[in-house]
Write a protein that holds these residues in place. Structure first.
Motif, PDB file in Angstrom:
ATOM      1  N   GLY A  18       0.815  -1.208   0.000  1.00 48.65           N
ATOM      2  CA  GLY A  18       0.000   0.000   0.000  1.00 48.65           C
ATOM      3  C   GLY A  18       0.846   1.253   0.000  1.00 48.65           C
ATOM      4  N   PHE A  19       1.920   1.243   0.791  1.00 47.17           N
ATOM      5  CA  PHE A  19       2.828   2.393   0.857  1.00 47.17           C
ATOM      6  C   PHE A  19       3.471   2.647  -0.498  1.00 47.17           C
ATOM      7  N   ARG A  20       3.992   1.599  -1.119  1.00 43.85           N
ATOM      8  CA  ARG A  20       4.617   1.730  -2.435  1.00 43.85           C
ATOM      9  C   ARG A  20       3.624   2.259  -3.469  1.00 43.85           C
ATOM     10  N   SER A  21       2.398   1.755  -3.377  1.00 45.61           N
ATOM     11  CA  SER A  21       1.377   2.121  -4.351  1.00 45.61           C
ATOM     12  C   SER A  21       1.119   3.617  -4.365  1.00 45.61           C
ATOM     13  N   ILE A  22       0.883   4.199  -3.188  1.00 50.53           N
ATOM     14  CA  ILE A  22       0.561   5.626  -3.157  1.00 50.53           C
ATOM     15  C   ILE A  22       1.794   6.495  -3.422  1.00 50.53           C
ATOM     16  N   MET A  23       2.982   5.985  -3.071  1.00 52.53           N
ATOM     17  CA  MET A  23       4.202   6.726  -3.393  1.00 52.53           C
ATOM     18  C   MET A  23       4.328   6.895  -4.906  1.00 52.53           C
ATOM     19  N   SER A  24       4.121   5.800  -5.645  1.00 52.55           N
ATOM     20  CA  SER A  24       4.275   5.871  -7.101  1.00 52.55           C
ATOM     21  C   SER A  24       3.150   6.650  -7.761  1.00 52.55           C
ATOM     22  N   GLU A  25       1.955   6.599  -7.160  1.00 52.69           N
ATOM     23  CA  GLU A  25       0.809   7.287  -7.760  1.00 52.69           C
ATOM     24  C   GLU A  25       0.837   8.791  -7.514  1.00 52.69           C
ATOM     25  N   ASP A  26       1.074   9.171  -6.273  1.00 58.14           N
ATOM     26  CA  ASP A  26       0.863  10.569  -5.880  1.00 58.14           C
ATOM     27  C   ASP A  26       2.139  11.330  -5.520  1.00 58.14           C
ATOM     28  N   PHE A  27       3.221  10.615  -5.218  1.00 55.98           N
ATOM     29  CA  PHE A  27       4.434  11.304  -4.779  1.00 55.98           C
ATOM     30  C   PHE A  27       5.665  10.752  -5.498  1.00 55.98           C
ATOM     31  N   PRO A  28       5.719  10.908  -6.823  1.00 53.52           N
ATOM     32  CA  PRO A  28       6.841  10.323  -7.582  1.00 53.52           C
ATOM     33  C   PRO A  28       8.190  10.941  -7.234  1.00 53.52           C
ATOM     34  N   GLN A  29       8.194  12.107  -6.600  1.00 47.50           N
ATOM     35  CA  GLN A  29       9.460  12.732  -6.219  1.00 47.50           C
ATOM     36  C   GLN A  29      10.089  12.077  -4.991  1.00 47.50           C
ATOM     37  N   ILE A  30       9.312  11.212  -4.314  1.00 48.44           N
ATOM     38  CA  ILE A  30       9.820  10.524  -3.130  1.00 48.44           C
ATOM     39  C   ILE A  30      10.255   9.112  -3.513  1.00 48.44           C
ATOM     40  N   ARG A  31      11.496   8.819  -3.283  1.00 52.30           N
ATOM     41  CA  ARG A  31      12.051   7.514  -3.635  1.00 52.30           C
ATOM     42  C   ARG A  31      12.206   6.662  -2.384  1.00 52.30           C
ATOM     43  N   ILE A  32      11.759   5.412  -2.462  1.00 50.42           N
ATOM     44  CA  ILE A  32      12.030   4.464  -1.384  1.00 50.42           C
ATOM     45  C   ILE A  32      13.452   3.965  -1.593  1.00 50.42           C
TER      46      ILE A  32
END
Length: 334
Positions: A202-216
């Motif tokens: 779930g965390f990865r999903s919303i990072m890629s959808e809404d916050f592409p500037q944030i890299r895991i």
């Protein structure tokens, strides 16, 4: 026809809520009404006995061992729930949470000794087989906190962990903010816990959808060990610029200690799960920015209710607690 709470209520001429209170030994029912409901239940064979007193229902819980504050709270609330009921015996067994050999052995050892088992466990083939064997022996099994699909369980009590991970991602994205590239780390107990795996997804999903500037930038498996979490956090802070940490499981104390030691506790966003006596001080001093809570007291109540109803022949719907975000400003007083 199976004796359910609805049928007992219909035969006794009372509400299902009244039947539930009587069968669970709760107050708020007149003596005469209680006698009628108990007699109807016996006549219908609800307790597995056509006449006489209901036998004591034994419920066993198999939980992860170790210095995990959330699991300690869960154990405490399970025993507190048992004290509110009559005709119920609760036993708690603690097993190394990441040992997929000892856990199945303990589950199999309960065959013929208990009426129902609630378990917090890894999603592993040996564990699934042990659950199915236990269910086949006549023991009612429910999963708690982290689900194990494709097993013969009577239900699951716990949050939607994928939604919890997405919520953590939303909080991280808003707290970190800005349009410049940012780097975050994810700490996970073990992906073998389906709940942990779903939170990460779930965390990865919303990072890629809404916050592409944030890299895991980093994923660390710490097996809910606070010392391992401390060492891993200290290493990451020494080697890289980390703007935020999402801690999926336990180990929060270790992460907080490393952040304070590096003097990064006030400029590193820290999102975690489960409000406990150890996380409250971290919220108060702003080491932790937000805690996603699942109300362990309610979960203890609902897993006992689920298992007890299955033992007594009725069907209780699965319960999924609401997610609640706790900040410093809204820490509950009790």
């Amino acid at each position: 026809m199976r004796a359910t709470i609805s049928r007992i209520a219909r035969e006794a001429g009372v509400s299902t809520a009244t039947v539930d209170r009587v069968l669970n030994g709760r107050d708020g029912v007149r003596d005469r009404t209680r006698q009628i409901v108990e007699q109807v239940a016996r006549d219908l064979g609800y307790y597995g006995l056509p006449t006489g007193e209901a036998k004591t229902a034994r419920l066993d819980f198999v939980l992860p061992a170790g210095p995990n504050d959330f699991m300690a709270d869960l154990r405490r609330h399970l025993f507190e729930e048992a004290q509110t009921l009559t005709g119920v015996e609760i036993n708690v067994h603690q097993i190394e949470g990441f040992d997929h050999d000892r856990l199945p052995e303990r589950l199999r050892s309960l065959e013929g000794r208990t009426d129902a088992v609630g378990v917090v466990a890894l999603d592993h083939p040996k564990v699934r087989e042990a659950i199915n064997a236990l269910a086949a022996s006549g023991v009612h099994v429910g999963t708690l906190i982290s689900d194990i699909p494709s097993t013969r369980k009577v239900g699951y009590v716990g949050i939607d962990n994928r939604a919890a991970g997405r919520l953590a991602g939303l909080l991280m994205g808003r707290f970190v903010g800005g349009s410049e590239p940012k780097r975050v780390a994810v700490f996970i107990g073990s992906p073998a816990y389906r709940g942990h795996e779903e939170r990460e997804m779930g965390f990865r999903s919303i990072m890629s959808e809404d916050f592409p500037q944030i890299r895991i930038a980093h994923i660390a498996e710490v097996r809910d060990d606070r010392e391992r979490a401390f060492e891993e956090t200290r290493r990451l802070l020494a080697e890289d610029r980390i703007d935020g940490i999402y801690n999926i499981g336990s180990g929060k104390r270790g992460i907080a200690r490393a952040l304070r030691a590096a003097r990064r506790d006030q400029d590193t966003v820290f999102i975690a799960h489960d409000l406990t006596e150890s996380t409250k001080p971290m919220l108060l001093d702003r080491t932790i920015d937000a805690v996603i809570d699942q109300n362990v007291r309610v979960e203890a109540r609902e897993i006992v209710k689920l298992l007890l109803s299955s033992v007594r022949g009725s069907v209780e719907p699965e319960y999924m607690p609401r997610l609640q975000v706790i900040f410093r400003e809204n820490i509950p007083t009790s």
